[in-house]
Motif scaffolding. Structure first.
Motif, mmCIF file in Angstrom:
data_model
loop_
_atom_site.group_PDB
_atom_site.id
_atom_site.type_symbol
_atom_site.label_atom_id
_atom_site.label_comp_id
_atom_site.label_asym_id
_atom_site.label_seq_id
_atom_site.Cartn_x
_atom_site.Cartn_y
_atom_site.Cartn_z
ATOM 1 N N ILE A 2 0.862 -1.280 -0.082
ATOM 2 C CA ILE A 2 0.024 -0.219 0.125
ATOM 3 C C ILE A 2 0.747 1.061 -0.003
ATOM 4 C CG2 ILE A 2 -1.863 -1.017 1.077
ATOM 5 C CD1 ILE A 2 -0.986 0.701 3.647
ATOM 6 N N THR A 3 0.326 2.188 -0.419
ATOM 7 C CA THR A 3 1.011 3.556 -0.422
ATOM 8 C C THR A 3 0.065 4.679 0.503
ATOM 9 O OG1 THR A 3 2.139 3.356 -2.554
ATOM 10 C CG2 THR A 3 1.954 5.413 -1.833
ATOM 11 N N ALA A 33 10.943 13.031 1.370
ATOM 12 C CA ALA A 33 10.573 12.063 0.071
ATOM 13 C C ALA A 33 9.635 10.789 0.420
ATOM 14 C CB ALA A 33 11.872 11.729 -0.473
ATOM 15 N N PHE A 34 10.244 9.755 0.968
ATOM 16 C CA PHE A 34 9.321 8.747 1.350
ATOM 17 C C PHE A 34 10.233 7.913 2.284
ATOM 18 C CE2 PHE A 34 11.896 7.005 -1.940
ATOM 19 C CZ PHE A 34 12.241 5.548 -1.451
ATOM 20 N N HIS A 35 9.464 6.963 3.107
ATOM 21 C CA HIS A 35 9.830 5.891 3.864
ATOM 22 C C HIS A 35 9.262 4.716 3.742
ATOM 23 C CE1 HIS A 35 9.776 4.290 8.303
ATOM 24 N NE2 HIS A 35 10.886 4.226 7.776
ATOM 25 N N MET A 46 3.427 -6.946 4.977
ATOM 26 C CA MET A 46 2.705 -5.730 4.260
ATOM 27 C C MET A 46 3.960 -4.638 3.665
ATOM 28 S SD MET A 46 -0.526 -3.804 6.026
ATOM 29 C CE MET A 46 0.095 -4.315 7.558
ATOM 30 N N LYS A 47 3.878 -4.147 2.702
ATOM 31 C CA LYS A 47 4.986 -3.281 2.171
ATOM 32 C C LYS A 47 4.367 -1.967 1.996
ATOM 33 C CE LYS A 47 7.231 -6.589 -0.785
ATOM 34 N NZ LYS A 47 7.417 -6.553 -2.452
ATOM 35 N N ILE A 48 4.762 -1.080 2.994
ATOM 36 C CA ILE A 48 4.027 0.301 2.976
ATOM 37 C C ILE A 48 5.031 1.310 2.664
ATOM 38 C CG2 ILE A 48 2.934 1.893 4.575
ATOM 39 C CD1 ILE A 48 2.461 -0.627 6.548
ATOM 40 N N TRP A 49 4.381 2.187 1.618
ATOM 41 C CA TRP A 49 5.252 3.522 1.111
ATOM 42 C C TRP A 49 4.681 4.394 2.012
ATOM 43 C CZ3 TRP A 49 9.463 2.566 -1.750
ATOM 44 C CH2 TRP A 49 9.673 1.464 -2.511
ATOM 45 N N ASP A 50 5.445 5.188 2.816
ATOM 46 C CA ASP A 50 4.881 6.294 3.447
ATOM 47 C C ASP A 50 5.533 7.643 2.746
ATOM 48 O OD1 ASP A 50 4.318 8.132 5.334
ATOM 49 O OD2 ASP A 50 5.945 7.468 6.920
ATOM 50 N N LEU A 51 4.766 8.226 2.119
ATOM 51 C CA LEU A 51 5.242 9.315 1.309
ATOM 52 C C LEU A 51 5.099 10.631 1.946
ATOM 53 C CD1 LEU A 51 3.721 8.471 -2.261
ATOM 54 C CD2 LEU A 51 5.858 7.628 -1.097
ATOM 55 N N GLY A 67 0.787 0.727 -9.276
ATOM 56 C CA GLY A 67 0.761 -0.937 -8.913
ATOM 57 C C GLY A 67 0.569 -1.643 -7.347
ATOM 58 N N VAL A 68 0.256 -0.563 -6.512
ATOM 59 C CA VAL A 68 -0.009 -0.951 -5.352
ATOM 60 C C VAL A 68 -1.350 -1.657 -5.178
ATOM 61 C CG1 VAL A 68 1.629 0.483 -4.412
ATOM 62 C CG2 VAL A 68 -0.629 1.272 -4.551
#
Ligand SMILES: Nc1nc2c(ncn2[C@@H]2O[C@H](COP(=O)(O)OP(=O)(O)OP(=O)(O)O)[C@@H](O)[C@H]2O)c(=O)[nH]1
Ligand SMILES: [Mg+2]
Length: 261
Positions: A2-3, A33-35, A46-51, A67-68
């Motif tokens: 998820i993002t 930027a992101f974490h 879970m792969k988490i993109w924390d922007l 693609g998330v």
């Protein structure tokens, strides 16, 4: 995967920290930027993109949403002055072709603050009812407590949290097995897509070269090509493509229900 996006200071990183550690912490710094964070709960990773939410980083949101399984938009529901900006950013993001059909979860955060907007006010202010081309869910939240939020009708992430629990995230987690997963989706991967994508150009190159070398007639060529195609298809079906682990060539699987309150 998820993002998490949203304006600066809406509480994205706080939420990710709660998901990751089960603990609420005031100790957060603005994201640069992101974490990226990987969280394992039960059988699910879970792969988490924390922007980052500051204006200068918003142009990268689209790239990390591509693609998330779901985009989670965190909104400071007490900061009504910025709702217009939130509305603009939500719709601008969803208009990107790469995000076609990706489910959206809007979390109205900071519900502990007096005068915060209700879910219905958020839907109205952000014009979420105008989003018709994807599943949308809107939930209230405070202090990153996601127990009730990330549940049933909303897909992927969200299965790791128990529906009726009133506990904070960590204790609300239950294991998800692949058997409980598919019921959240309808449709299936297209066999034609699978078949065609599993055929690689080099399969044919090898075939052509060996036909030339061994003077194999045309019909054998055809049969061998079909054989390779079939094997590729089987391989693809077995190893790469199921509802938990979709392959890039298959159409996005749709969650069963639209949950817009
Ligand atoms: N009162 C209240 N404060 C919160 C809540 N969630 C987060 N905060 C506070 O809001 C501030 C910003 O939180 P962050 O998690 O850093 O926000 P962010 O969205 O990651 O911000 P950027 O990384 O700059 O985009 C912090 O001081 C948090 O403690 C909440 O539910 N209620
Ligand atoms: Mg942050």
């Amino acid at each position: 995967e998820i993002t998490i996006v949203g304006l600066q200071a809406s509480g994205k990183t706080s939420l990710v920290n709660v998901i990751g550690t089960g603990q609420w912490s005031e100790d957060v710094v603005p994201t640069v930027a992101f974490h990226f964070r990987k969280v394992r709960k039960g059988n699910v990773t879970m792969k988490i993109w924390d922007l980052a939410g500051q204006p200068r980083y918003r142009s990268i949101w689209e790239r990390y949403c591509n693609g998330v399984d779901a985009v989670v938009f965190v909104v400071d529901s007490a900061d009504k002055e910025r709702f217009e900006t939130v509305r603009f950013e939500v719709h601008q993001l969803l208009a990107q072709p790469n995000l076609k059909g990706v489910p959206l979860l809007v979390l109205g955060n900071k519900n502990d603050i007096e005068g915060h907007a209700t879910v219905n006010e958020l839907i109205k202010a952000l014009q979420l009812d105008k989003i018709t081309n994807r599943p949308v869910s809107v939930r209230p939240m405070e202090h990153g407590v996601v127990n009730e939020i990330l549940t049933t009708n909303f897909p992927p992430v969200l299965l790791v949290f128990h529906e009726e629990s009133t506990q904070p995230v960590s204790s609300a987690v239950h294991s998800v097995t692949s058997t409980s997963y598919p019921s959240y989706f309808q449709g299936h991967c297209s066999p034609v897509a699978r078949w065609s994508k599993s055929l690689k150009l080099y399969h044919f190159l090898i075939l052509i070269v060996s036909c030339i070398l061994y003077h194999i007639p045309c019909t054998s060529f055809l049969f061998t090509a079909l054989g390779i195609g079939f094997l590729g298809y089987r391989e693809h079906t077995r190893n790469k493509c199921n509802t938990l682990n979709r392959c890039p060539c298959c159409p996005r699987l749709r969650p069963l229900s639209l949950d817009l309150e």
